[in-house]
Design an enzyme around this catalytic site. Structure first.
Site, PDB file in Angstrom:
ATOM      1  CE  LYS A 111      -4.329  -1.163   0.022  1.00  0.00           C
ATOM      2  NZ  LYS A 111      -4.882  -2.263  -0.143  1.00  0.00           N
ATOM      3  CE  LYS A 194      -5.709 -10.514  -4.117  1.00  0.00           C
ATOM      4  NZ  LYS A 194      -5.343  -9.493  -3.159  1.00  0.00           N
ATOM      5  CE  LYS A 197     -14.344  -2.394  -7.774  1.00  0.00           C
ATOM      6  NZ  LYS A 197     -14.769  -1.426  -6.849  1.00  0.00           N
TER       7      LYS A 197
HETATM    8  P1  TYM Z   1     -10.683  -8.628   0.713  1.00  0.00           P
HETATM    9  O1  TYM Z   1     -11.922  -7.845   0.829  1.00  0.00           O
HETATM   10  O2  TYM Z   1      -9.537  -8.070  -0.024  1.00  0.00           O
HETATM   11  O3  TYM Z   1     -10.997 -10.012   0.090  1.00  0.00           O
HETATM   12  C1  TYM Z   1     -12.035 -10.820   0.667  1.00  0.00           C
HETATM   13  C2  TYM Z   1     -11.650 -12.275   0.618  1.00  0.00           C
HETATM   14  O4  TYM Z   1     -11.482 -12.684  -0.726  1.00  0.00           O
HETATM   15  C3  TYM Z   1     -10.220 -13.313  -0.864  1.00  0.00           C
HETATM   16  N1  TYM Z   1      -9.677 -13.012  -2.199  1.00  0.00           N
HETATM   17  C4  TYM Z   1      -9.187 -13.946  -3.010  1.00  0.00           C
HETATM   18  N2  TYM Z   1      -9.044 -15.275  -2.849  1.00  0.00           N
HETATM   19  C5  TYM Z   1      -8.524 -15.951  -3.890  1.00  0.00           C
HETATM   20  N3  TYM Z   1      -8.132 -15.380  -5.062  1.00  0.00           N
HETATM   21  C6  TYM Z   1      -8.248 -14.049  -5.252  1.00  0.00           C
HETATM   22  N4  TYM Z   1      -7.903 -13.514  -6.399  1.00  0.00           N
HETATM   23  C7  TYM Z   1      -8.796 -13.267  -4.194  1.00  0.00           C
HETATM   24  N5  TYM Z   1      -9.060 -11.947  -4.041  1.00  0.00           N
HETATM   25  C8  TYM Z   1      -9.597 -11.804  -2.811  1.00  0.00           C
HETATM   26  C9  TYM Z   1      -9.347 -12.728   0.235  1.00  0.00           C
HETATM   27  O5  TYM Z   1      -8.287 -13.601   0.571  1.00  0.00           O
HETATM   28  C10 TYM Z   1     -10.340 -12.584   1.352  1.00  0.00           C
HETATM   29  O6  TYM Z   1     -10.465 -13.810   2.038  1.00  0.00           O
HETATM   30  N6  TYM Z   1      -8.658  -8.132   5.186  1.00  0.00           N
HETATM   31  C11 TYM Z   1      -9.697  -8.821   4.481  1.00  0.00           C
HETATM   32  C12 TYM Z   1     -11.073  -8.578   5.036  1.00  0.00           C
HETATM   33  C13 TYM Z   1     -11.169  -8.930   6.478  1.00  0.00           C
HETATM   34  C14 TYM Z   1     -11.190 -10.244   7.025  1.00  0.00           C
HETATM   35  C15 TYM Z   1     -11.265 -10.068   8.426  1.00  0.00           C
HETATM   36  C16 TYM Z   1     -11.126 -11.511   6.459  1.00  0.00           C
HETATM   37  C17 TYM Z   1     -11.240  -8.041   7.497  1.00  0.00           C
HETATM   38  N7  TYM Z   1     -11.295  -8.746   8.663  1.00  0.00           N
HETATM   39  C18 TYM Z   1     -11.300 -11.165   9.277  1.00  0.00           C
HETATM   40  C19 TYM Z   1     -11.178 -12.607   7.322  1.00  0.00           C
HETATM   41  C20 TYM Z   1     -11.251 -12.417   8.705  1.00  0.00           C
HETATM   42  C21 TYM Z   1      -9.664  -8.311   3.052  1.00  0.00           C
HETATM   43  O7  TYM Z   1      -9.199  -7.262   2.761  1.00  0.00           O
HETATM   44  O8  TYM Z   1     -10.222  -9.115   2.167  1.00  0.00           O
END
Ligand code: TYM
Length: 331
Positions: A111, A194, A197
């Protein structure tokens, strides 16, 4: 019964990466586990979304969750900001987390590189808030994609540190979880490893994309002029197309195109057409439910109210215990 928890930031519609990384497995688990699924709206504030966009995105993620098969009668579905206990736990955990370790987190470094003009403290403390999300329910398993592995490791560290400091065995050490042996990473259509978005809208397939949009995006996916010798390793962009096929297509289909590739007969146009058709078939039941749910505000509000109540019940108990352990308000 295991406690399972997962969360997704409301940054738009859910894409196939979110679905296969964090959702599909969870849907299977809601039958036999105590499941919590939430929308991480606090976490999304690090990028300063417009208030109206944030509202819409929270609603869209909720719709996508339900359309994908989360059942509010079986799983607790809630919005992070409806659970103030998370903020308190985050603050309490932060007293035992070191700035240096936060600065070394890969997602933070990434970031800093990407948005040097907005390196806010929320980005730095992001893993603490995430640990609080998980520990507030004392979850055992956290379905996530590969990109969240480090955050889960940190959650375990923070939990263990709390237990050590106060000489208790209060917090369980949660594990990152997916359906194979490995955490999953769904690739993008633009050749990146990956689907994300933030990289490129066109590299993502959303659960709410129409068949026409899916076809257009897939047909534009990056490929090359094809192998010139049999049984060659695949370049990243080609590997990506095969990996997408692996999750949505039948085994015979994948096998057929593997053979075509290995024999240098592959026609990527045909492969993409097939992939687009298989993605469409895979997500069309979800897409249809999304359309049904869009205008059902009353139902959505009910789900969220009920979820907030259930989540609060559990979280309040944790905070009561944690305050007691720490020695807050002993008098
Ligand atoms: P976020 O919003 O970026 O993504 C949500 C979930 O989707 C998974 N993900 C993917 N998995 C496989 N391939 C991909 N291309 C891909 N893109 C996204 C992410 O691994 C995630 O599981 N920090 C987290 C949100 C969060 C969270 C938590 C998750 C906040 N608190 C507690 C679990 C437990 C996040 O930014 O995910």
């Amino acid at each position: 019964m295991d406690k399972v928890l997962s969360g997704i930031r409301p940054t738009g519609f859910l894409h196939l990466g979110n679905y296969f990384g964090a959702l599909l497995n969870f849907i299977k688990m809601q039958e036999e586990n105590e499941c919590y699924f939430f929308i991480a709206d606090y976490h999304s504030l690090t990028t300063h979304p417009k208030p109206a966009d944030l509202k819409t995105n929270v609603k869209n993620v909720l719709i996508d969750y339900l359309a994908a098969g989360l059942d509010p009668e079986k799983a607790t579905i809630y919005i992070q900001s409806d659970l103030p206990e998370v903020c308190e736990l985050s603050l309490l955990l932060s007293m035992n987390v070191y700035v240096g370790e936060l600065q070394r987190v890969s997602s933070f470094k990434e970031k800093v590189r990407r948005q040097p003009n907005n390196v806010n403290a929320g980005l730095l403390t992001y893993p603490i808030l995430m640990a609080a999300d998980i520990l507030v329910h004392r979850a055992d398993k956290v379905p996530v994609g590969k990109d969240q592995e480090q955050h889960l490791e940190m959650t375990r560290d923070f939990a263990q540190r709390f237990n050590n400091l106060y000489e208790v065995e209060y917090f369980k050490l949660p594990v990152a979880y997916n359906f194979g042996n490995e955490l999953i990473k769904i690739p993008g259509l633009d050749g990146s490893t990956k689907m994300s978005k933030s990289d490129n809208e066109n590299s993502c397939i959303y659960l709410s994309d129409t068949p026409e949009i899916i076809r257009k995006k897939v047909m534009k996916a990056v490929t090359d002029s094809g192998p010139t010798e049999p049984n060659q390793p695949k370049p990243q962009a080609i590997e990506n197309i095969f990996n997408l096929m692996k999750v949505v297509s039948a085994e015979e289909t994948l096998h057929f195109f593997e053979e075509e590739y290995n024999q240098c007969r592959i026609r990527y146009g045909d492969m993409k057409k097939q992939l687009a058709a298989d993605i469409t078939a895979y997500i069309s039941p979800i897409y249809n439910r999304i359309l049904e749910l869009r205008d059902n505000d009353e139902y959505l509000k009910r789900v969220i109210r009920q979820g907030a109540e259930k989540a609060h019940e559990n979280a309040a108990k944790t905070l009561h215990d944690v305050r007691e352990i720490i020695g807050i308000k002993k008098f």
